[in-house]
Motif scaffolding. Structure first.
Motif: not given
Length: 583
Positions: A531-540
């Motif tokens: 979940t954290l990885t998805f959020t970080q990657q999506y924002i980038i």
């Protein structure tokens, strides 16, 4: 070397299936302490009846306490004892076999009331054994020998742990050590049960026809014994004691008997004088704080290494102390796992950020990459050259996106190891249906996670694979883990080959079934990490101006509910043309 052998002379033992029956006719001294209860068999002064009061066999409130030691004649015989040998091989010295100790002082062994046992030989050797127990799992045994024989005596004190048969609850996992363990001469050793039997076959027998130890080492200080997943029985002769530590196996008619023993160097007892020897026995749960306290207080080197930290100890130890700290702080080890995941994310944030930016640029280049594949379809070599030139012009590293996955591997393994081997995680609850972070998710999708009033395991034929611990049993957390993994895949550039694309699309489903039997705490970590990885990657990716399937989906839903084109920066996800400023 002494002529006597601490192994009992008989080669078989009675097979009594009930421990209570095995103890019914024995002379015993009761143990009543905060952490342990049980009794000491006075014929031999054996510690062969011990329950660990702070731990239950199962999660249920009415589950009995964990049993560590059992009588030799009961099921799963397992005990510790101490004795004396002599150069002449006297048979009347105290041994774990049938020496009739009598109680001299004390009625019940408690932390406040040590007990003293007595035994005398006919020619005037007087033995007094004082046994003390603390509030946790350490027994202190002090032997005092008085020589009233009129002649000098040379004696050898020893200690022994005997375990009959391979433990029934042996997990036999590759990443977990169960079996012989200890520290001799400053070096730690481990032997699993199967390996011990193989090494004993090679060691053979000695000149007396007895099993020759497959491990024998002189040591000053140290300890040795047997470890289970969560429990330990270990002998510690003393920080300055010089002794020989040995491990051996005796194959018997009713199965193998595993033995750990030490024998101290000779002690001369002049006529009319006394000597005193103090040793210790650890018998209990492998709580790290307790092991470290004993290690420091009594100078027992490496006692906390009884916890199998593994080859990645430089990860597992810090992870454990972090989890333990936040678990105590918040009162919930599940929350501690979430906090630890965030800390690891912060630690690797710059590296992951760089990798995700590279992946975003790779995804943006996919139309051009696909164009090159079509243009040079008949010339693979030229195709690769053109693609490499494209990557160089756009300053994109096609393998940089693998970095976040590579970073997760040691973290994942270390956390799995920590959750699996440390007793602090055993029966530790999270929220809702997760009442034991060290066990698998107990829910099952095949009865809608308990909403349907039946147990999938009860179904004929299918029950074995979809119910309980079946291969196709899926709980709620493994499903959430699979969903977050699938969501992450939508952000990654697709593989060039159609077959590879289908293979990658199957990975979330495969991982759901692979991780379903794992500890719930590990699956929670993996889901939260995704979940954290998805959020970080999506924002980038949005900041790089790259549209994503998730963004398109949210935009369509927004348009369906509120109308409009969804092209403005204020709509969820925005469009590639909006420049991603909405994030």
């Amino acid at each position: 070397d002494p002529a006597a052998d601490p192994i009992e002379a008989s080669s078989a033992r009675a097979d009594t299936r009930d421990a209570a029956v095995a103890m019914s006719a024995d002379r015993r001294l009761r143990i009543d302490a905060p952490a342990v209860s049980g009794s000491i068999l006075l014929d031999g002064a054996r510690f062969d009846d011990l329950q660990l009061l702070r731990y239950r066999e199962e999660l249920a409130e009415d589950s009995p306490p964990v049993t560590l030691f059992n009588p030799q004649n009961g099921p799963a015989g397992y005990y510790a004892a101490h004795g004396w040998n002599s150069v002449s091989g006297r048979s009347d010295l105290p041994s774990p076999n049938n020496t009739p100790w009598r109680v001299i002082e004390g009625e019940v062994l408690t932390p406040e009331t040590p007990v003293t046992l007595g035994y005398e030989t006919e020619d005037g050797l007087l033995f007094r054994r004082t046994i003390a127990v603390d509030g946790d799992y350490l027994f202190t045994i002090t032997d005092r020998v008085t020589n009233d024989t009129g002649d000098a005596q040379t004696l050898f004190p020893y200690g022994v742990i005997r375990r009959y048969g391979v433990p029934e609850d042996l997990t036999n996992f590759m990443i977990l050590h169960e079996g012989a363990v200890g520290v001799l001469n400053g070096d730690s050793f481990q032997r699993k049960y199967r390996r011990m039997r193989r090494q004993q076959e090679r060691a053979g027998v000695n000149a007396n026809g007895r099993p020759a130890p497959f491990l024998s080492e002189n040591s000053e200080g140290g300890w040795l014994g047997y470890t289970d997943k969560y429990w330990l029985a270990a002998l510690a002769p003393g920080a300055d004691a010089e002794f020989t530590g040995e491990m051996l196996v005796r194959e018997r008619a009713d199965g193998p008997m595993f033995q750990a023993q030490y024998q101290m160097t000779r002690i001369d007892v002049p006529a009319g004088e006394s000597v005193e020897v103090t040793t210790r026995l650890f018998a209990g749960a492998k709580r790290v704080d307790v092991l470290r306290r004993y290690q420091e207080e009594f100078d027992i080197p490496g006692l906390d290494m009884a916890v199998d930290w593994g080859n990645f100890w430089f990860f597992t130890r810090p992870f454990f102390y972090t989890l333990d700290y936040f678990g105590r702080l918040t009162g919930n080890f599940g929350i501690a796992i979430l906090i630890l995941t965030v800390l690891v994310k912060i630690l690797f944030f710059p590296l992951a950020n760089s990798a995700f930016k590279s992946m975003a640029r790779m995804k943006a280049l996919q139309p051009k990459v696909q164009e090159l594949r079509e243009r040079f379809k008949a010339d693979p070599k030229r195709q690769q050259q053109e693609m490499m030139q494209l990557y160089q012009r756009e300053k994109v590293n096609p393998v940089a996106g693998c970095l976040p996955i590579l970073l997760q591997i040691p973290v994942f393994y270390a956390l799995y190891k920590t959750l699996f081997v440390t007793i602090e995680m055993r029966h530790a609850p999270f929220f809702g249906w997760i009442q034991d972070l060290s066990a698998r998710d107990p829910t099952n999708m095949w009865n809608l996670f308990g909403l349907l009033p039946y147990d999938p395991a009860s179904l004929p034929l299918l029950g074995a694979i979809i119910g309980g611990t079946g291969a196709l049993a899926l709980g709620a957390w493994p499903l959430m883990m699979g969903a977050t993994m699938a969501a992450m895949q939508t952000l990654n550039p697709p593989p060039p080959d159609k077959f590879q694309q289908r293979l990658f699309a199957m990975m979330p489903l495969v991982f759901m079934f692979i991780l379903a039997p794992f500890a719930a705490g590990l699956v929670i970590y993996w889901t939260w990490n995704n979940t954290l990885t998805f959020t970080q990657q999506y924002i980038i990716m949005r900041r790089q101006g790259v549209d994503t399937p998730i963004g398109s989906f949210l935009r369509k839903r927004w348009d369906a509910v509120f109308g409009g084109s969804g092209a403005s920066g204020g709509t969820p996800g925005g469009s590639a043309g909006s420049g991603g400023g909405d994030t």
